[in-house]
Design an enzyme around this catalytic site. Sequence first.
Site, PDB file in Angstrom:
ATOM      1  N   ARG A  57      -5.725   9.652   3.503  1.00 45.82           N
ATOM      2  CA  ARG A  57      -7.116   9.775   3.937  1.00 45.82           C
ATOM      3  C   ARG A  57      -7.958   8.568   3.575  1.00 45.82           C
ATOM      4  O   ARG A  57      -8.677   8.015   4.424  1.00 45.82           O
ATOM      5  CB  ARG A  57      -7.752  11.028   3.316  1.00 45.82           C
ATOM      6  CG  ARG A  57      -7.524  12.305   4.081  1.00 45.82           C
ATOM      7  CD  ARG A  57      -7.488  13.488   3.143  1.00 45.82           C
ATOM      8  NE  ARG A  57      -6.397  13.319   2.194  1.00 45.82           N
ATOM      9  CZ  ARG A  57      -5.124  13.608   2.483  1.00 45.82           C
ATOM     10  NH1 ARG A  57      -4.819  14.072   3.658  1.00 45.82           N
ATOM     11  NH2 ARG A  57      -4.170  13.407   1.594  1.00 45.82           N
ATOM     12  N   THR A  58      -7.918   8.144   2.322  1.00 43.80           N
ATOM     13  CA  THR A  58      -8.807   7.056   1.896  1.00 43.80           C
ATOM     14  C   THR A  58      -8.476   5.773   2.639  1.00 43.80           C
ATOM     15  O   THR A  58      -9.360   5.107   3.182  1.00 43.80           O
ATOM     16  CB  THR A  58      -8.699   6.836   0.378  1.00 43.80           C
ATOM     17  OG1 THR A  58      -9.015   8.065  -0.293  1.00 43.80           O
ATOM     18  CG2 THR A  58      -9.656   5.764  -0.078  1.00 43.80           C
ATOM     19  N   LYS A  86       5.987 -10.411  -7.465  1.00 41.98           N
ATOM     20  CA  LYS A  86       6.594 -11.664  -7.912  1.00 41.98           C
ATOM     21  C   LYS A  86       5.915 -12.205  -9.159  1.00 41.98           C
ATOM     22  O   LYS A  86       6.189 -13.330  -9.594  1.00 41.98           O
ATOM     23  CB  LYS A  86       6.505 -12.704  -6.789  1.00 41.98           C
ATOM     24  CG  LYS A  86       7.176 -12.281  -5.498  1.00 41.98           C
ATOM     25  CD  LYS A  86       6.963 -13.330  -4.404  1.00 41.98           C
ATOM     26  CE  LYS A  86       7.577 -12.890  -3.081  1.00 41.98           C
ATOM     27  NZ  LYS A  86       7.359 -13.893  -2.011  1.00 41.98           N
ATOM     28  N   ARG A 107      -7.021   0.123  -3.926  1.00 40.23           N
ATOM     29  CA  ARG A 107      -6.597   1.202  -4.820  1.00 40.23           C
ATOM     30  C   ARG A 107      -5.483   0.667  -5.703  1.00 40.23           C
ATOM     31  O   ARG A 107      -4.591  -0.044  -5.236  1.00 40.23           O
ATOM     32  CB  ARG A 107      -6.108   2.414  -4.025  1.00 40.23           C
ATOM     33  CG  ARG A 107      -5.464   3.491  -4.901  1.00 40.23           C
ATOM     34  CD  ARG A 107      -5.143   4.758  -4.152  1.00 40.23           C
ATOM     35  NE  ARG A 107      -6.365   5.483  -3.825  1.00 40.23           N
ATOM     36  CZ  ARG A 107      -6.367   6.696  -3.252  1.00 40.23           C
ATOM     37  NH1 ARG A 107      -5.229   7.286  -2.945  1.00 40.23           N
ATOM     38  NH2 ARG A 107      -7.514   7.288  -2.991  1.00 40.23           N
ATOM     39  N   HIS A 135     -13.472   7.180  -8.364  1.00 34.84           N
ATOM     40  CA  HIS A 135     -13.255   7.116  -6.916  1.00 34.84           C
ATOM     41  C   HIS A 135     -14.648   7.242  -6.285  1.00 34.84           C
ATOM     42  O   HIS A 135     -15.015   8.293  -5.772  1.00 34.84           O
ATOM     43  CB  HIS A 135     -12.341   8.256  -6.479  1.00 34.84           C
ATOM     44  CG  HIS A 135     -11.734   8.093  -5.121  1.00 34.84           C
ATOM     45  ND1 HIS A 135     -12.239   7.229  -4.173  1.00 34.84           N
ATOM     46  CD2 HIS A 135     -10.664   8.701  -4.540  1.00 34.84           C
ATOM     47  CE1 HIS A 135     -11.505   7.308  -3.083  1.00 34.84           C
ATOM     48  NE2 HIS A 135     -10.541   8.183  -3.284  1.00 34.84           N
TER      49      HIS A 135
END
Length: 338
Positions: A57-58, A86, A107, A135
């Site tokens: 969703r986000t 890396k 995120r 959030h």
Amino acid sequence: MKFPGSHIISIEPFERADIERVFTVADKMRPYALRQRMTKVLDGAILGSMFFEPSTRTRVSFGSAFNLLGGEVRETIGFASSAIAKGESLYDTARVLSGYSDVITMRHPDVGSVAEFAEASRVPVINGGDGANEHPTQALLDLYTIRKELLDNGRNDIDGLRIALIGDLKHGRTVHSLCKLLCLYRNVTVTLISPQELAMPGEIVEKMRSAGLTVHESDVMEESIGHVDIAYSTRIQEERFASKAEADLYRGRYRLNQAIYTRFCEPNTVIMHPLPRDSRADANELDNDLNNNPNLAIFRQTDNGVLVRMALFTLVLDVVDLVDKESREVHWYTERRF
């Protein structure tokens, strides 16, 4: 709060007037989200979408919101597809990606990581969730949904809200940010329902009480949801536990179904959840038999997420007053979707 060019990392800087500004702009985004009109106000702009934890969703709603404003999206999903695998630092990644983007959504599983990234970024960064910390856009869309649901039930303000937060409150970044927002409102009563081991962090509880909120704590759900406007359920955040076995100790502890709702909740109690709801048999915090309950607002929440994220993009990129000037009618079929 000055939105143009700003990072949106935490809900902390928001004042009540800032929230009202976001909500006013979100309301103006509705014709575009409903595909009644389209706008190209961000034509040529690039969103760098960097999601190092699973997200549906986000991630998709951020991308859809940007596309609906006419912009383009470039995605990095997971560590394996990033130079971070890396050994590249967040600083170097931020310096590079901010040269390719006009705004970045991110995120990351580590608390404070998005803030660290933002310090090196040359463009605004919006936090899509940093570990168990915050959030902020979810909190804004949750509060926007609460306001709209209350309006639909004949209430005209968030002041006086009665809300129950249920489940994993220790690791749930959505409820952490939402509680901080609720501190800006008056006569709010928050009932925190969780196992003692998964209780809301003490500093957030103290922040609410210091702001004048009435806070109750309980480990029993049924009797605690009897007199609330909103029952906000959360899943067990398995990814925050040391093992699945540890998470399983709490999974399925609080299950809301239609029978429990009918017996214990007031008739207009709104059911919310930040999603995904865990529909596995051993969890099932919101039963599928609630799907036809008109007070189940979980999918109205997801729709509202696009509105709020569109609003934030237009505010941060300072194009709010240009959205309608760059708009035109939509000609493809959209009726059944909405």
